[in-house]
Design a protein around this motif. Structure first.
Motif, mmCIF file in Angstrom:
data_model
loop_
_atom_site.group_PDB
_atom_site.id
_atom_site.type_symbol
_atom_site.label_atom_id
_atom_site.label_comp_id
_atom_site.label_asym_id
_atom_site.label_seq_id
_atom_site.Cartn_x
_atom_site.Cartn_y
_atom_site.Cartn_z
ATOM 1 N N GLY A 111 0.798 -1.216 0.000
ATOM 2 C CA GLY A 111 0.000 0.000 0.000
ATOM 3 C C GLY A 111 0.832 1.269 0.000
ATOM 4 N N PRO A 112 0.174 2.409 0.230
ATOM 5 C CA PRO A 112 0.870 3.704 0.227
ATOM 6 C C PRO A 112 1.992 3.763 1.267
ATOM 7 C CG PRO A 112 -1.516 4.006 0.194
ATOM 8 C CD PRO A 112 -1.277 2.556 0.451
ATOM 9 N N TRP A 113 2.960 4.628 1.009
ATOM 10 C CA TRP A 113 4.126 4.823 1.881
ATOM 11 C C TRP A 113 4.936 3.540 2.026
ATOM 12 C CZ3 TRP A 113 -0.745 6.177 4.259
ATOM 13 C CH2 TRP A 113 -1.137 7.478 3.972
ATOM 14 N N GLY A 114 5.051 2.796 0.937
ATOM 15 C CA GLY A 114 5.837 1.570 0.996
ATOM 16 C C GLY A 114 5.904 0.850 -0.327
ATOM 17 N N GLU A 115 4.732 0.646 -0.940
ATOM 18 C CA GLU A 115 4.656 -0.061 -2.223
ATOM 19 C C GLU A 115 4.542 0.920 -3.388
ATOM 20 O OE1 GLU A 115 1.946 -3.652 -4.229
ATOM 21 O OE2 GLU A 115 1.460 -2.902 -2.229
ATOM 22 N N ASP A 116 4.510 2.207 -3.093
ATOM 23 C CA ASP A 116 4.182 3.218 -4.103
ATOM 24 C C ASP A 116 5.379 4.022 -4.590
ATOM 25 O OD1 ASP A 116 4.698 4.567 -1.769
ATOM 26 O OD2 ASP A 116 2.854 5.764 -1.787
ATOM 27 N N GLY A 117 6.587 3.578 -4.272
ATOM 28 C CA GLY A 117 7.783 4.281 -4.720
ATOM 29 C C GLY A 117 8.405 5.178 -3.676
ATOM 30 N N SER A 139 5.351 3.341 -8.341
ATOM 31 C CA SER A 139 4.402 4.453 -8.361
ATOM 32 C C SER A 139 3.304 4.247 -9.402
ATOM 33 C CB SER A 139 5.156 5.757 -8.629
ATOM 34 O OG SER A 139 4.278 6.845 -8.677
ATOM 35 N N VAL A 140 3.707 3.840 -10.595
ATOM 36 C CA VAL A 140 2.746 3.650 -11.694
ATOM 37 C C VAL A 140 1.738 2.560 -11.348
ATOM 38 C CG1 VAL A 140 2.541 2.704 -14.031
ATOM 39 C CG2 VAL A 140 4.144 4.563 -13.572
ATOM 40 N N CYS A 141 2.223 1.420 -10.860
ATOM 41 C CA CYS A 141 1.325 0.291 -10.624
ATOM 42 C C CYS A 141 0.460 0.471 -9.385
ATOM 43 C CB CYS A 141 2.135 -0.999 -10.523
ATOM 44 S SG CYS A 141 2.950 -1.453 -12.075
ATOM 45 N N MET A 142 0.894 1.307 -8.445
ATOM 46 C CA MET A 142 0.048 1.608 -7.293
ATOM 47 C C MET A 142 -1.147 2.462 -7.687
ATOM 48 S SD MET A 142 -0.852 1.528 -4.135
ATOM 49 C CE MET A 142 0.455 0.478 -3.552
ATOM 50 N N ASP A 143 -0.969 3.302 -8.705
ATOM 51 C CA ASP A 143 -2.036 4.204 -9.154
ATOM 52 C C ASP A 143 -2.838 3.516 -10.255
ATOM 53 O OD1 ASP A 143 -3.486 6.299 -10.557
ATOM 54 O OD2 ASP A 143 -2.254 7.717 -9.433
ATOM 55 N N LYS A 144 -4.033 3.057 -9.918
ATOM 56 C CA LYS A 144 -4.826 2.277 -10.868
ATOM 57 C C LYS A 144 -5.200 3.088 -12.105
ATOM 58 C CE LYS A 144 -6.802 -0.747 -7.304
ATOM 59 N NZ LYS A 144 -6.078 -0.152 -6.167
ATOM 60 N N LEU A 150 -1.871 3.443 -19.050
ATOM 61 C CA LEU A 150 -0.645 2.962 -19.682
ATOM 62 C C LEU A 150 -0.861 1.615 -20.367
ATOM 63 C CD1 LEU A 150 2.464 3.465 -19.946
ATOM 64 C CD2 LEU A 150 2.719 2.139 -17.846
ATOM 65 N N PHE A 151 -1.517 0.688 -19.680
ATOM 66 C CA PHE A 151 -1.722 -0.643 -20.254
ATOM 67 C C PHE A 151 -2.660 -0.593 -21.454
ATOM 68 C CE2 PHE A 151 -0.864 -2.131 -15.701
ATOM 69 C CZ PHE A 151 0.490 -2.244 -15.945
ATOM 70 N N GLU A 323 -5.376 -5.717 -12.467
ATOM 71 C CA GLU A 323 -4.341 -4.873 -11.871
ATOM 72 C C GLU A 323 -3.046 -5.651 -11.762
ATOM 73 O OE1 GLU A 323 -5.636 -3.607 -8.052
ATOM 74 O OE2 GLU A 323 -5.645 -5.610 -7.190
ATOM 75 N N ILE A 324 -1.962 -4.904 -11.526
ATOM 76 C CA ILE A 324 -0.647 -5.502 -11.328
ATOM 77 C C ILE A 324 -0.153 -5.089 -9.951
ATOM 78 C CG2 ILE A 324 0.417 -3.585 -12.597
ATOM 79 C CD1 ILE A 324 2.594 -5.589 -13.498
ATOM 80 N N ASN A 325 0.280 -6.068 -9.170
ATOM 81 C CA ASN A 325 0.704 -5.846 -7.787
ATOM 82 C C ASN A 325 2.220 -5.970 -7.698
ATOM 83 O OD1 ASN A 325 -2.020 -6.037 -6.063
ATOM 84 N ND2 ASN A 325 -2.118 -7.469 -7.771
ATOM 85 N N THR A 326 2.894 -4.879 -7.350
ATOM 86 C CA THR A 326 4.353 -4.878 -7.334
ATOM 87 C C THR A 326 4.932 -5.448 -6.045
ATOM 88 O OG1 THR A 326 4.340 -2.596 -6.538
ATOM 89 C CG2 THR A 326 4.546 -2.936 -8.919
ATOM 90 N N MET A 327 4.149 -5.563 -4.994
ATOM 91 C CA MET A 327 4.554 -6.287 -3.792
ATOM 92 C C MET A 327 3.346 -7.069 -3.310
ATOM 93 S SD MET A 327 6.940 -7.335 -2.003
ATOM 94 C CE MET A 327 8.334 -6.303 -2.455
ATOM 95 N N PRO A 328 3.082 -8.205 -3.970
ATOM 96 C CA PRO A 328 1.879 -8.978 -3.658
ATOM 97 C C PRO A 328 1.985 -9.621 -2.281
ATOM 98 C CG PRO A 328 3.291 -10.182 -5.163
ATOM 99 C CD PRO A 328 3.906 -8.825 -5.013
ATOM 100 N N GLY A 329 0.844 -10.105 -1.810
ATOM 101 C CA GLY A 329 0.846 -10.871 -0.574
ATOM 102 C C GLY A 329 1.918 -11.952 -0.629
ATOM 103 N N PHE A 330 2.695 -12.088 0.454
ATOM 104 C CA PHE A 330 3.878 -12.946 0.388
ATOM 105 C C PHE A 330 3.994 -13.866 1.598
ATOM 106 C CE2 PHE A 330 8.276 -14.083 -0.454
ATOM 107 C CZ PHE A 330 8.383 -13.947 -1.813
#
Length: 363
Positions: A111-117, A139-144, A150-151, A323-330
């Protein structure tokens, strides 16, 4: 052989703080201690960087409510410049101790302040290698709204949508004409949030005001999307080694609904009824190939590094990117690690691969 020193960075200020804590616990238990020394660094809900005792890392999804990170009074002092990798900690009483030099940071933040650049940019200021995507892709992938634009321009199918701000709604409180080009049911979601936080499914115009209010609590920009008729499937992507193409998992995961309207936070993390996960999903070779191709294209177009989970609707007219998740559930039971497990890459080996990719990446 000298061990690689890894900072596992977790918690954070977003509404996904608790999930991040559970994820970090899973990584801490699985990481190869023959190769890696680990320093757990937590970010409290107020944004303080603290040194966390491994023995307190017992976060699970079984706790109700999910536990947040306590502020133990310590404060992390990051390297002062790109000329050093020394990490220090200030004790609650004020004494300063060196934790030695670190090699890489594993930011398990959602989420924000971590996964958003934001954290990625912070680490790049002092040239600290880190796992996962860089500033731009994060940043790009956090913003739907930005990522869908872009896609779509790259020829990847996406659901029809309209983006609105609070000001748009204040100017037009009756919502006259705002969503006429969309078809019900609609999904209303914050532009920049994850784990389905703030997302609502709306079946008539009467439900829109409440759904918009819920989404605006998470972000000042909100997407309203037409629902897509199709199977919800997910695929995992890893960055290629040494200039090779990105790799997609050889299996898909499918979310099968049995009473729930959509895959919300409770279904994803708390095991609520109404949703069943099927892995591997039964698809044809042609369907798997089309989704793999679209996922790798999306990964490349967004200039991703490291990892991403790419979510699609599989329709009669081909895959539609959700959507594309740059830090998915892990966590060990999360879809992303499970997809690689079914593709022959175990959880611990996946962690090692991501760290090795981070150390090889030139940003």
């Amino acid at each position: 052989m000298k061990k690689t020193r890894v900072v596992i960075l977790f918690g954070g200020r977003s509404s996904e703080h608790t999930v991040s804590c559970v994820t970090a616990t899973g990584i801490l238990r699985a990481i190869d201690r023959e190769r890696f020394d680990v320093i757990p660094v937590g970010i409290t809900e107020q944004g303080s960087f603290t040194l966390v005792d491994e023995e307190t890392m017992t976060f699970t999804l079984d706790e109700k409510p999910l536990r947040t990170l306590d502020d133990n009074g310590t404060r992390i002092v990051w390297p002062e410049s790109a000329n050093t990798r020394e990490l220090r900690v200030i004790a609650p009483h004020g004494g300063v101790q060196s934790l030695g030099e670190i090699d890489v940071v594993f930011p398990m933040l959602h989420g924000p302040w971590g996964e958003d650049g934001t954290v990625q940019g912070f680490l790049e200021l002092t040239s600290i290698p880190y796992v996962g995507n860089g500033v731009l892709a994060s940043s790009v992938c956090m913003d739907k709204h930005v990522s869908k634009t872009l896609f779509q321009a790259a020829g990847i199918q996406v659901a029809p949508w309209r983006t609105v701000t609070r000001m748009d709604i204040d100017r037009n409180p009756e919502l006259t004409g705002l969503f006429d080009e969309l078809t019900y049911p609609l999904f209303v979601k914050p532009s920049r949030a994850g784990s389905s936080v703030g997302v609502s499914r709306v079946t008539s115009p009467e439900g829109l005001p409440e759904a918009l209010d819920i989404a605006f609590r998470e972000d000042h920009m909100v997407l309203v999307e037409s629902a897509i008729v199709g199977r919800e499937v997910e695929i995992a992507v890893l960055e290629g080694r040494q200039g090779e193409l990105p790799r997609a998992s050889s299996a898909l995961g499918e979310i099968v609904f049995q009473g729930k309207d959509f895959y919300d936070f409770e279904a994803k993390y708390l095991g609520s009824d109404g949703v069943r996960l099927v892995l591997p999903a039964p698809v044809t070779d042609a369907e798997l190939a089309s989704i793999s191709e679209a996922a790798i294209l999306a990964f490349t177009v967004a200039q991703c590094n490291g990892l991403a989970r790419v979510d699609f609707f599989l329709t009669d007219n081909g895959p539609v990117l959700n959507e594309i998740n740059t830090m998915p559930g892990f966590t060990p039971i999360s879809m992303y690690p499970q997809l690689w497990q079914h593709s022959g890459l175990a959880y611990a080996d996946l962690i090692t691969e991501l760290i090795d990719l981070a150390l090889d990446t030139k940003r």
